[in-house]
Write a protein that holds these residues in place. Structure first.
Motif, PDB file in Angstrom:
ATOM      1  N   GLU A   1       0.832  -1.195   0.000  1.00 10.37           N
ATOM      2  CA  GLU A   1       0.000   0.000   0.000  1.00 10.37           C
ATOM      3  C   GLU A   1       0.872   1.252   0.000  1.00 10.37           C
ATOM      4  N   THR A   2       0.338   2.322  -0.570  1.00 12.62           N
ATOM      5  CA  THR A   2       1.077   3.570  -0.706  1.00 12.62           C
ATOM      6  C   THR A   2       0.595   4.581   0.313  1.00 12.62           C
ATOM      7  N   LEU A   3       1.538   5.217   1.004  1.00 16.66           N
ATOM      8  CA  LEU A   3       1.221   6.299   1.930  1.00 16.66           C
ATOM      9  C   LEU A   3       1.730   7.606   1.352  1.00 16.66           C
ATOM     10  N   THR A   4       0.825   8.511   1.075  1.00 14.36           N
ATOM     11  CA  THR A   4       1.228   9.820   0.563  1.00 14.36           C
ATOM     12  C   THR A   4       1.544  10.743   1.737  1.00 14.36           C
ATOM     13  N   THR A   5       2.139  11.880   1.436  1.00 13.39           N
ATOM     14  CA  THR A   5       2.464  12.853   2.477  1.00 13.39           C
ATOM     15  C   THR A   5       1.201  13.347   3.183  1.00 13.39           C
ATOM     16  N   ARG A   6       0.145  13.612   2.410  1.00 11.44           N
ATOM     17  CA  ARG A   6      -1.108  14.092   3.003  1.00 11.44           C
ATOM     18  C   ARG A   6      -1.686  13.038   3.952  1.00 11.44           C
ATOM     19  N   MET A   7      -1.627  11.771   3.550  1.00 12.11           N
ATOM     20  CA  MET A   7      -2.151  10.708   4.399  1.00 12.11           C
ATOM     21  C   MET A   7      -1.358  10.598   5.689  1.00 12.11           C
ATOM     22  N   MET A   8      -0.041  10.752   5.615  1.00 14.29           N
ATOM     23  CA  MET A   8       0.790  10.661   6.818  1.00 14.29           C
ATOM     24  C   MET A   8       0.527  11.831   7.758  1.00 14.29           C
ATOM     25  N   ILE A   9       0.365  13.028   7.188  1.00 16.43           N
ATOM     26  CA  ILE A   9       0.055  14.200   8.022  1.00 16.43           C
ATOM     27  C   ILE A   9      -1.314  14.024   8.684  1.00 16.43           C
ATOM     28  N   GLY A  10      -2.308  13.600   7.904  1.00 12.03           N
ATOM     29  CA  GLY A  10      -3.640  13.379   8.456  1.00 12.03           C
ATOM     30  C   GLY A  10      -3.638  12.323   9.545  1.00 12.03           C
ATOM     31  N   ALA A  11      -2.894  11.235   9.319  1.00 10.37           N
ATOM     32  CA  ALA A  11      -2.809  10.172  10.320  1.00 10.37           C
ATOM     33  C   ALA A  11      -2.166  10.686  11.602  1.00 10.37           C
ATOM     34  N   ALA A  12      -1.105  11.476  11.465  1.00 11.99           N
ATOM     35  CA  ALA A  12      -0.426  12.021  12.641  1.00 11.99           C
ATOM     36  C   ALA A  12      -1.356  12.939  13.439  1.00 11.99           C
ATOM     37  N   VAL A  13      -2.076  13.813  12.747  1.00 13.23           N
ATOM     38  CA  VAL A  13      -2.998  14.730  13.418  1.00 13.23           C
ATOM     39  C   VAL A  13      -4.108  13.942  14.120  1.00 13.23           C
ATOM     40  N   ALA A  14      -4.687  12.954  13.412  1.00 13.56           N
ATOM     41  CA  ALA A  14      -5.772  12.160  13.986  1.00 13.56           C
ATOM     42  C   ALA A  14      -5.313  11.384  15.212  1.00 13.56           C
ATOM     43  N   LEU A  15      -4.143  10.759  15.133  1.00 13.42           N
ATOM     44  CA  LEU A  15      -3.666   9.947  16.251  1.00 13.42           C
ATOM     45  C   LEU A  15      -3.289  10.803  17.455  1.00 13.42           C
ATOM     46  N   VAL A  16      -2.785  12.001  17.215  1.00 14.93           N
ATOM     47  CA  VAL A  16      -2.529  12.918  18.338  1.00 14.93           C
ATOM     48  C   VAL A  16      -3.846  13.247  19.046  1.00 14.93           C
ATOM     49  N   GLY A  17      -4.875  13.527  18.246  1.00 13.64           N
ATOM     50  CA  GLY A  17      -6.182  13.810  18.830  1.00 13.64           C
ATOM     51  C   GLY A  17      -6.736  12.635  19.606  1.00 13.64           C
ATOM     52  N   VAL A  18      -6.636  11.440  19.030  1.00  9.84           N
ATOM     53  CA  VAL A  18      -7.119  10.246  19.714  1.00  9.84           C
ATOM     54  C   VAL A  18      -6.328   9.996  20.988  1.00  9.84           C
ATOM     55  N   PHE A  19      -5.015  10.246  20.948  1.00 12.19           N
ATOM     56  CA  PHE A  19      -4.188  10.075  22.139  1.00 12.19           C
ATOM     57  C   PHE A  19      -4.658  10.990  23.269  1.00 12.19           C
ATOM     58  N   ILE A  20      -4.965  12.227  22.931  1.00  6.97           N
ATOM     59  CA  ILE A  20      -5.427  13.177  23.955  1.00  6.97           C
ATOM     60  C   ILE A  20      -6.733  12.691  24.578  1.00  6.97           C
ATOM     61  N   VAL A  21      -7.683  12.284  23.724  1.00  3.19           N
ATOM     62  CA  VAL A  21      -8.973  11.810  24.239  1.00  3.19           C
ATOM     63  C   VAL A  21      -8.790  10.531  25.045  1.00  3.19           C
ATOM     64  N   THR A  22      -7.986   9.609  24.535  1.00  2.00           N
ATOM     65  CA  THR A  22      -7.751   8.344  25.228  1.00  2.00           C
ATOM     66  C   THR A  22      -7.123   8.566  26.585  1.00  2.00           C
ATOM     67  N   LEU A  23      -6.140   9.456  26.639  1.00  2.00           N
ATOM     68  CA  LEU A  23      -5.454   9.730  27.899  1.00  2.00           C
ATOM     69  C   LEU A  23      -6.409  10.328  28.922  1.00  2.00           C
ATOM     70  N   ARG A  24      -7.259  11.258  28.478  1.00  2.00           N
ATOM     71  CA  ARG A  24      -8.213  11.883  29.396  1.00  2.00           C
ATOM     72  C   ARG A  24      -9.244  10.872  29.888  1.00  2.00           C
ATOM     73  N   GLN A  25      -9.702   9.972  28.971  1.00  2.00           N
ATOM     74  CA  GLN A  25     -10.648   8.945  29.390  1.00  2.00           C
ATOM     75  C   GLN A  25      -9.994   7.950  30.328  1.00  2.00           C
ATOM     76  N   ALA A  26      -8.728   7.635  30.052  1.00  2.00           N
ATOM     77  CA  ALA A  26      -8.013   6.694  30.908  1.00  2.00           C
ATOM     78  C   ALA A  26      -7.845   7.240  32.322  1.00  2.00           C
ATOM     79  N   GLN A  27      -7.636   8.532  32.426  1.00  2.00           N
ATOM     80  CA  GLN A  27      -7.516   9.156  33.743  1.00  2.00           C
ATOM     81  C   GLN A  27      -8.821   9.084  34.525  1.00  2.00           C
ATOM     82  N   LYS A  28      -9.946   8.963  33.791  1.00  2.00           N
ATOM     83  CA  LYS A  28     -11.248   8.778  34.428  1.00  2.00           C
ATOM     84  C   LYS A  28     -11.492   7.314  34.785  1.00  2.00           C
TER      85      LYS A  28
END
Length: 293
Positions: free
Chosen positions: A256-283
Motif C-alpha cells: 500500500e502507498t502512503l502519501t504525504t497528506r495521508m501521513m500528516i492526516g494520520a499524525a494529526v488524527a492519532l494525536v487527537g485520539v491520544f489526547i482523548v484516550t489519555l483523558r478517558q483513561a484518567q477517568k
C-alpha cells in the motif's frame, strides 16, 4: 508496568496491528458477510461455555452484541474489502472521540477543553486523509468504515453502563448473535458460499483463524489480564500502537502507498485520539471491548 508486561502490551498491539492485514488477504477470497460469519462462528465454538443469561441486563447485552457483532463488523469488513488497510486502521480510531461525543449527548458527561481539542484534531486528521486523491479511489469504503465506527460507538455507550457481565461472557453473546445474522446476510447478498469455503487456500483460512483467535481472543484476553493489574491510564494510551503497526505491515506486505497528506492526516488524527484516550483513561474508562478486527 514491568518490562515483561510492557512487552506483552506491545505484542497485543502487534497482534491487533497485523489483524487488518490478515483480514485483507482473506477478504480477497471470502466476501465480507461470509468472512465475518466464519469469524464469529469460530469464536462461538470456543466461548459457548461462557454464554449465560443476565437477568434485567439482556436488553443491553443484545444491543451491544448487535452493534459489536453483525451490524458493526458487517459494515467493517465491507469497508476493509474495498479500502486500504492502512487507512481503515486510522479511520477506526475515530471510535474513541465519537464515543466521547455520544457520552456527552446521552450520558451528559462533562468534557474539558483538552478532550474537545483531541476530538477536533481526530476528526480534522480524517478530513485531511479523506481529501487525498489516492483515497478518492476507495472513498466508499471509508464512508462504510465510518458507519461501522458510529454503530460500534453506540455499542460502547451501552457497554459503559453495563455492570456484572464478564468480558468473555459479552464476547460470547457478540459471537452467538453475529454468525447466524451474518450468514443470513451472506445467503441473501452473496453467492457460492460452499464453493468459496472449499476452494480457499491455507493462507486465506489462516486470515480467518488469525482474526478470530489471535485478534479477538488473545488480544482482548491480554488486555483484560493487564487491566486487572494496572490502571487504565497506563494501558489504554498504548493501544494506539496498533494502527501504527497496521500501517507498517500494510506498506511492507500489501504494497500500500502512503502519501504525504495521508501521513500528516494520520499524525494529526492519532494525536487527537491520544489526547482523548489519555483523558478517558484518567477517568478510569477501559478501552471498548470490540475496537479491533
Amino acid at each position: 508496568m514491568t518490562p515483561q508486561h510492557l512487552a506483552f502490551m506491545v505484542l497485543i498491539n502487534l497482534i491487533w496491528g497485523f489483524a487488518l492485514v490478515a483480514g485483507k488477504v482473506s477478504l480477497d477470497h471470502f466476501p465480507p458477510f461470509l468472512f465475518a460469519a466464519l469469524r464469529f462462528g469460530l469464536i462461538t465454538l470456543v466461548l459457548f461455555p461462557f454464554l449465560k443469561l443476565h437477568e434485567k441486563r439482556m436488553r443491553d447485552v443484545i444491543i451491544i452484541a448487535l452493534c459489536a457483532g453483525p451490524v458493526g463488523f458487517g459494515l467493517f469488513f465491507i469497508g476493509l474489502s474495498i479500502a486500504d488497510a492502512s487507512v481503515v486502521a486510522i479511520v477506526t480510531q475515530l471510535g474513541v472521540p465519537l464515543s466521547t461525543l455520544l457520552s456527552i449527548i446521552f450520558l451528559h458527561e462533562q468534557v474539558s477543553w483538552r478532550r474537545w481539542l483531541g476530538i477536533a484534531l481526530a476528526f480534522g486528521g480524517i478530513v485531511i486523509i479523506s481529501f487525498d486523491p489516492t483515497v478518492f479511489n476507495y472513498i466508499t469504503g471509508v464512508i462504510v468504515i465510518l458507519g461501522s465506527v458510529v454503530v460500534q460507538s453506540i455499542g460502547t455507550i451501552f457497554q459503559r453502563q453495563l455492570k456484572g457481565v464478564g468480558v468473555f461472557e459479552l464476547q460470547a453473546w457478540v459471537a452467538i448473535m453475529g454468525w447466524p445474522l451474518l450468514l443470513g446476510g451472506s445467503l441473501v447478498a452473496e453467492q457460492d458460499q460452499l464453493a468459496l469455503i472449499a476452494s480457499a487456500n491455507w493462507l486465506e483460512w489462516a486470515g480467518v483463524f488469525y482474526v478470530a483467535f489471535a485478534s479477538s481472543l488473545v488480544g482482548h484476553a491480554g488486555i483484560y489480564y493487564l487491566l486487572q493489574r494496572y490502571e487504565v491510564s497506563q494501558t489504554a494510551p498504548l493501544t494506539l500502537l496498533a494502527p501504527l503497526f497496521t500501517v507498517f505491515f500494510a506498506v511492507m506486505l500489501l504494497g500500500e502507498t502512503l502519501t504525504t497528506r495521508m501521513m500528516i492526516g494520520a499524525a494529526v488524527a492519532l494525536v487527537g485520539v491520544f489526547i482523548v484516550t489519555l483523558r478517558q483513561a484518567q477517568k478510569g474508562d477501559p478501552p471498548p471491548m470490540e475496537s479491533k478486527a
